[in-house]
Design a protein around this motif. Structure first.
Motif, PDB file in Angstrom:
ATOM      1  N   SER A 154      -5.383  10.888 -50.599  1.00 40.28           N
ATOM      2  CA  SER A 154      -6.554  10.512 -49.795  1.00 40.28           C
ATOM      3  C   SER A 154      -6.402  10.996 -48.360  1.00 40.28           C
ATOM      4  O   SER A 154      -5.288  11.199 -47.871  1.00 40.28           O
ATOM      5  N   SER A 155      -7.534  11.153 -47.694  1.00 39.93           N
ATOM      6  CA  SER A 155      -7.523  11.361 -46.253  1.00 39.93           C
ATOM      7  C   SER A 155      -7.666   9.995 -45.579  1.00 39.93           C
ATOM      8  O   SER A 155      -8.220   9.054 -46.160  1.00 39.93           O
ATOM      9  N   ILE A 156      -7.165   9.891 -44.349  1.00 31.46           N
ATOM     10  CA  ILE A 156      -7.198   8.625 -43.616  1.00 31.46           C
ATOM     11  C   ILE A 156      -7.448   8.927 -42.142  1.00 31.46           C
ATOM     12  O   ILE A 156      -6.893   9.899 -41.608  1.00 31.46           O
ATOM     13  N   TRP A 157      -8.288   8.111 -41.500  1.00 33.63           N
ATOM     14  CA  TRP A 157      -8.596   8.300 -40.086  1.00 33.63           C
ATOM     15  C   TRP A 157      -8.843   6.938 -39.440  1.00 33.63           C
ATOM     16  O   TRP A 157      -8.980   5.917 -40.122  1.00 33.63           O
ATOM     17  N   HIS A 158      -8.906   6.920 -38.113  1.00 30.21           N
ATOM     18  CA  HIS A 158      -9.159   5.674 -37.395  1.00 30.21           C
ATOM     19  C   HIS A 158     -10.646   5.371 -37.392  1.00 30.21           C
ATOM     20  O   HIS A 158     -11.482   6.271 -37.266  1.00 30.21           O
TER      21      HIS A 158
ATOM     22  N   GLY B 245     -17.808   8.126 -36.600  1.00 26.09           N
ATOM     23  CA  GLY B 245     -19.065   8.780 -36.244  1.00 26.09           C
ATOM     24  C   GLY B 245     -18.909   9.971 -35.324  1.00 26.09           C
ATOM     25  O   GLY B 245     -19.916  10.572 -34.920  1.00 26.09           O
ATOM     26  N   ASP B 246     -17.685  10.351 -34.987  1.00 30.35           N
ATOM     27  CA  ASP B 246     -17.452  11.483 -34.093  1.00 30.35           C
ATOM     28  C   ASP B 246     -17.763  12.789 -34.830  1.00 30.35           C
ATOM     29  O   ASP B 246     -17.192  13.057 -35.895  1.00 30.35           O
ATOM     30  N   PRO B 247     -18.667  13.630 -34.307  1.00 32.24           N
ATOM     31  CA  PRO B 247     -19.060  14.847 -35.040  1.00 32.24           C
ATOM     32  C   PRO B 247     -17.888  15.777 -35.344  1.00 32.24           C
ATOM     33  O   PRO B 247     -17.848  16.383 -36.422  1.00 32.24           O
ATOM     34  N   ALA B 248     -16.950  15.907 -34.423  1.00 35.38           N
ATOM     35  CA  ALA B 248     -15.810  16.801 -34.658  1.00 35.38           C
ATOM     36  C   ALA B 248     -14.939  16.276 -35.793  1.00 35.38           C
ATOM     37  O   ALA B 248     -14.507  17.040 -36.665  1.00 35.38           O
ATOM     38  N   ASN B 249     -14.674  14.977 -35.797  1.00 36.76           N
ATOM     39  CA  ASN B 249     -13.853  14.414 -36.850  1.00 36.76           C
ATOM     40  C   ASN B 249     -14.576  14.439 -38.189  1.00 36.76           C
ATOM     41  O   ASN B 249     -13.952  14.653 -39.234  1.00 36.76           O
ATOM     42  N   GLU B 250     -15.881  14.214 -38.156  1.00 37.19           N
ATOM     43  CA  GLU B 250     -16.665  14.313 -39.389  1.00 37.19           C
ATOM     44  C   GLU B 250     -16.559  15.721 -39.976  1.00 37.19           C
ATOM     45  O   GLU B 250     -16.414  15.887 -41.196  1.00 37.19           O
ATOM     46  N   TRP B 251     -16.636  16.731 -39.121  1.00 37.25           N
ATOM     47  CA  TRP B 251     -16.521  18.117 -39.596  1.00 37.25           C
ATOM     48  C   TRP B 251     -15.141  18.364 -40.192  1.00 37.25           C
ATOM     49  O   TRP B 251     -15.024  19.008 -41.244  1.00 37.25           O
ATOM     50  N   LEU B 252     -14.104  17.854 -39.527  1.00 38.48           N
ATOM     51  CA  LEU B 252     -12.737  18.031 -40.034  1.00 38.48           C
ATOM     52  C   LEU B 252     -12.581  17.375 -41.397  1.00 38.48           C
ATOM     53  O   LEU B 252     -11.962  17.963 -42.304  1.00 38.48           O
ATOM     54  N   ARG B 253     -13.128  16.185 -41.567  1.00 34.07           N
ATOM     55  CA  ARG B 253     -13.026  15.507 -42.858  1.00 34.07           C
ATOM     56  C   ARG B 253     -13.735  16.289 -43.952  1.00 34.07           C
ATOM     57  O   ARG B 253     -13.232  16.391 -45.077  1.00 34.07           O
TER      58      ARG B 253
END
Length: 312
Positions: A278-282, A287-295
């Motif tokens: 799985s992927s995991i994030w804080h 809702g951060d666009p950059a992190n959404e793109w990375l996911r």
């Protein structure tokens, strides 16, 4: 209320927060200055003003750069998403554009997952000159802490341990595969249990003493001969190029190593568990666009890799 905000904002130069974010990302005054096209003196001066603004050291010097204090990590969780919102408001864009943005993403993965995913991630970002990927070594037990300390933007692990402040997404299912060099061990596949126990093994283990194979064999009253151990899956696979031995490791990595090093794969001759990666994030960057793109990037890499289907 507006007057209070205006009074407080007069004390702060919002450009300092951009420097703060660069220091969190680069962990170096020199690299942060270069990323922002500032002189090192200007970046150092900004750090001094940040320390005064927040009444905290924020970053302490190390041999390789700087490390954030607990207060800095706490601030980063609020400042970085806010900077993203401000950027969207100023530029009239509320999305992340990887084609035009310069951004370094830090991923936390063990080396088996790095072997499986990083080549596909690099291929997907090849035409994006502003995107840089950095990988830091993690495990299922350490990845949440690294996320909390803002050391990685996104973690990928097998059944990661995380809490209420984290979010996750299942990527693929995996299991275990045995590797060997057919030029040194001319064995047929699938391996029998007799063949499996008749040849020496390389152990991949955190403590170098035993692994899941040893536990399963012991439950049957059996044992194997381990001639060496390593903490890295890639290290074990490389040894097989010149060593007549067997190594049992995660299937998603074994497939990559087999293709690269001309090794043979075989299912282990005893039942072994499967697990979900799985992927995991804080939660604060959901809702951060950059992190959404990375996911999305990581999810597509996992899906295109043809790894195991998720159960049910």
């Amino acid at each position: 209320m507006i007057d209070i905000y205006e009074t407080e904002f007069r004390k702060a130069d919002l450009n300092l927060l951009v420097v703060f974010a660069a220091l969190m990302r680069e962990r170096s005054v020199t690299r942060a200055a270069a990323a922002l096209h500032l002189s090192q003196g200007a970046a150092s001066a900004a750090l001094g003003r940040l320390r005064g603004l927040f009444d905290d050291e924020l970053f302490t010097r190390t041999r390789t750069g700087v490390e954030p204090t607990p207060r800095a990590v706490e601030l980063a969780r609020r400042i970085e998403p806010a900077l993203g919102l401000i950027h969207g408001a100023v530029t009239d864009r509320d999305r992340f554009d990887p084609a035009t943005t310069r951004h370094t993403f830090t991923l936390g993965m063990s080396d088996d997952l790095e072997a499986a995913l990083l080549p596909r991630l690099l291929a997907a970002t090849d035409a994006l000159p502003g995107i840089r990927l950095a990988v830091r070594q993690t495990s299922r037990n350490t990845v949440a802490g690294m996320i909390d300390r803002a050391e990685v933007d996104l973690g990928v692990a097998a059944a990661p341990a995380y809490g209420a402040d984290h979010r996750g997404q299942e990527l693929f299912a995996s299991g275990y595969t045995t590797l060997f060099n057919p030029r040194l061990l001319p064995l047929g596949t699938p391996l029998s249990l007799v063949e499996y126990l008749a040849h020496p093994h390389l152990l991949i283990s955190y403590d170098g003493r035993r692994g899941i194979v040893d536990d399963l064999l012991e439950a049957r009253g059996l044992d194997r001969r381990v001639i060496a151990s390593t903490t890295h899956f890639a290290g074990a696979a490389l040894q097989l190029a010149t060593l007549p031995a067997l190594a049992t490791l995660p299937t998603h990595a074994a497939t990559v190593y087999a293709g690269t090093l001309s090794l043979t794969t075989s299912p282990p001759p005893l039942p072994m568990p499967t697990y979900t990666v799985s992927s995991i994030w804080h939660s604060t960057v959901t809702g951060d666009p950059a992190n959404e793109w990375l996911r999305r990037l990581v999810h597509e890499a996992a899906r295109s890799g043809g790894f195991g289907e998720l159960p049910g």
